[in-house]
Structure formats: C-alpha cells, structure tokens
Design an enzyme around this catalytic site. Structure first.
Site, mmCIF file in Angstrom:
data_model
loop_
_atom_site.group_PDB
_atom_site.id
_atom_site.type_symbol
_atom_site.label_atom_id
_atom_site.label_comp_id
_atom_site.label_asym_id
_atom_site.label_seq_id
_atom_site.Cartn_x
_atom_site.Cartn_y
_atom_site.Cartn_z
ATOM 1 N N SER A 144 0.851 -1.184 0.000
ATOM 2 C CA SER A 144 0.000 0.000 0.000
ATOM 3 C C SER A 144 0.889 1.236 0.000
ATOM 4 C CB SER A 144 -0.878 0.006 1.261
ATOM 5 O OG SER A 144 -1.553 1.238 1.406
ATOM 6 N N TYR A 157 -2.634 0.084 10.637
ATOM 7 C CA TYR A 157 -2.573 -0.351 9.240
ATOM 8 C C TYR A 157 -1.220 -0.010 8.613
ATOM 9 C CZ TYR A 157 -3.831 -0.968 4.338
ATOM 10 O OH TYR A 157 -3.866 -1.373 3.026
#
Length: 243
Positions: A144, A157
């Site tokens: 990501s 995250y």
C-alpha cells in the site's frame, strides 16, 4: 482432496481472491496460469470457483497458523515430492484495515491486523519456499502507499504495511537469484474495503471513479510476473490521478 495439475501452465496461488484486488488478479492471470485461489471460507469462494473451472481452493483463516499449514497440505504444496508441489507465483493479496488513534486502539486490533497483513504472509511464504525455489518462482506482496507513509489513525494499518515492506525487502535479498520478490504499492483502490474505510472517515458520498480500479493493480502484477527471467521489478507504486 487434491487434484494434480494437468497442463504445462505455471501455477499461481492468490490469497484474498474472493473479491477486490485479489479477484482482479485472478482474472488477469487466469489466461496464462493455473490458479489456486485463497479465501477464509468455502462459502466466500464458491462464486469465484464457478468463474474459474479447474481452479483449486485454498481455504484458511489467516489468523490461524495451523489452518495455514493445513491449507498448504490440502493444496498438495507441502512437499517437493507431491504431484501438486509446483508453484510459480505466490501473490499475497489478502489484507485487513482497522485501527483508530494510538490512544483509542486496543491490543487485539493490532494483533488481528498484523496477523493477517504480516504474520500470515511470513508463515505462508516460509511453507511455500521449497516449491517456489524449485520453480524459480516469484512472490508478489500487495502492499500500500501506507507502506511508506503514516498519519493520524494509521498506526495499525501503516505499521503492518511498513512491516510487510521490510519483510519483502529482506526476502528479496535472501532469495536473490532464486526467487523473485515484488512489492506493489497501490494508492486508494475502488474496493469494498475502501468503501468501508471512507465511511469510517465520515465520507458518505463515495465516488469510486476517484480511485484506482482493481484491474489496474492487477495489471501491475502482470507486469511483474511477465518480466523476463534476468529481470525483477522490485517495487512498483501506482497512484490515483486525482488527489
């Protein structure tokens, strides 16, 4: 029960294949690869298996290391002598997003997110390395943009994606010359997870056209997989055009 592969096509195992990016990757690779499709339950994978006749299931709850080991054995990938042990591509697409500010996030949220996004990736890779080495194969981690940047509410995250990047970098150097390792870093992607994230941010006017299509991420995986044998795409970032 397992069934042996019956063609000369390379074999790709894709986790998180029941929806979103993982499903798009399965569709992208289906014309050139035999597929082993990962999901947490048979129910969630049923429609996908119907779309890809001949694909094999890989059912495992990724927070459970024993379930991962059983799924590897059930897929016939736990030993080089197995008729199914060939594995050319391993795509780690499964992932979860959770967490609030550091002050508001309890232990169990960190544990669950890191279990899926990092620990499961490490354990599954460890178990499958013999097959990947034998094939001169490739590991692709779907990371990501949060693997490079963090901010308010992103400790969990982003922390897991930073750790996934460190894992991928280490694996690449340890296996260099034998197994290729590619880390894909998408920005925001138009998926169910993105819709849930935006809702948690208070954005109830969701416009998926502002984000990357899952098919565009799948195309970057194709680029990495199709690199000629002497070349390795190590890191690749893909971002939305719109801010």
């Amino acid at each position: 029960m397992t069934t042996s592969h019956d063609s000369d096509k390379p074999v790709a195992l894709i986790t998180g294949a029941s929806r979103g990016i993982g499903l798009a990757i399965a569709r992208e690779l289906s014309s050139t690869h035999e597929l082993i499709l990962g999901a947490s339950s048979e129910t969630s994978l049923a429609d996908v298996l119907a779309e890809f006749p001949g694909a094999r299931p890989f059912i495992a709850e990724l927070t459970d290391k024993d379930a991962i080991a059983r799924a590897v054995a059930d897929a016939g990938l736990s030993g080089e002598s197995s008729s199914n042990a060939r594995l050319d591509v391993l795509v780690h697409s499964a992932g979860v997003a959770d967490g609030e500010t550091v002050a508001e996030t309890p232990w169990d949220v960190y544990e669950r997110v890191f279990s899926v996004n990092v620990f499961a990736v490490a354990e599954l890779t460890r178990l499958l390395l013999p097959a990947l080495r034998a094939a001169g194969g490739q590991v692709v981690t779907i990371n990501s943009g949060s693997g490079y940047f963090s901010g308010v509410g992103s400790a969990v995250y982003s922390g897991s994606k930073f750790a996934l990047r460190a894992f991928s970098d280490a694996l690449r150097e340890e296996e260099r010359g034998g197994v290729r390792v590619t880390s894909i870093h998408p920005g925001r992607v138009d998926t169910d997870m993105q819709m849930e994230l935006q809702a948690s941010y208070g954005n109830h006017d969701y416009d998926g056209s502002l984000y990357i299509r899952p098919e565009s991420v799948a195309a970057t995986v194709r680029l990495a997989v199709d690199a000629t044998p002497e070349a390795m795409i190590e890191n690749l970032a893909i971002r939305p055009v719109h801010k």
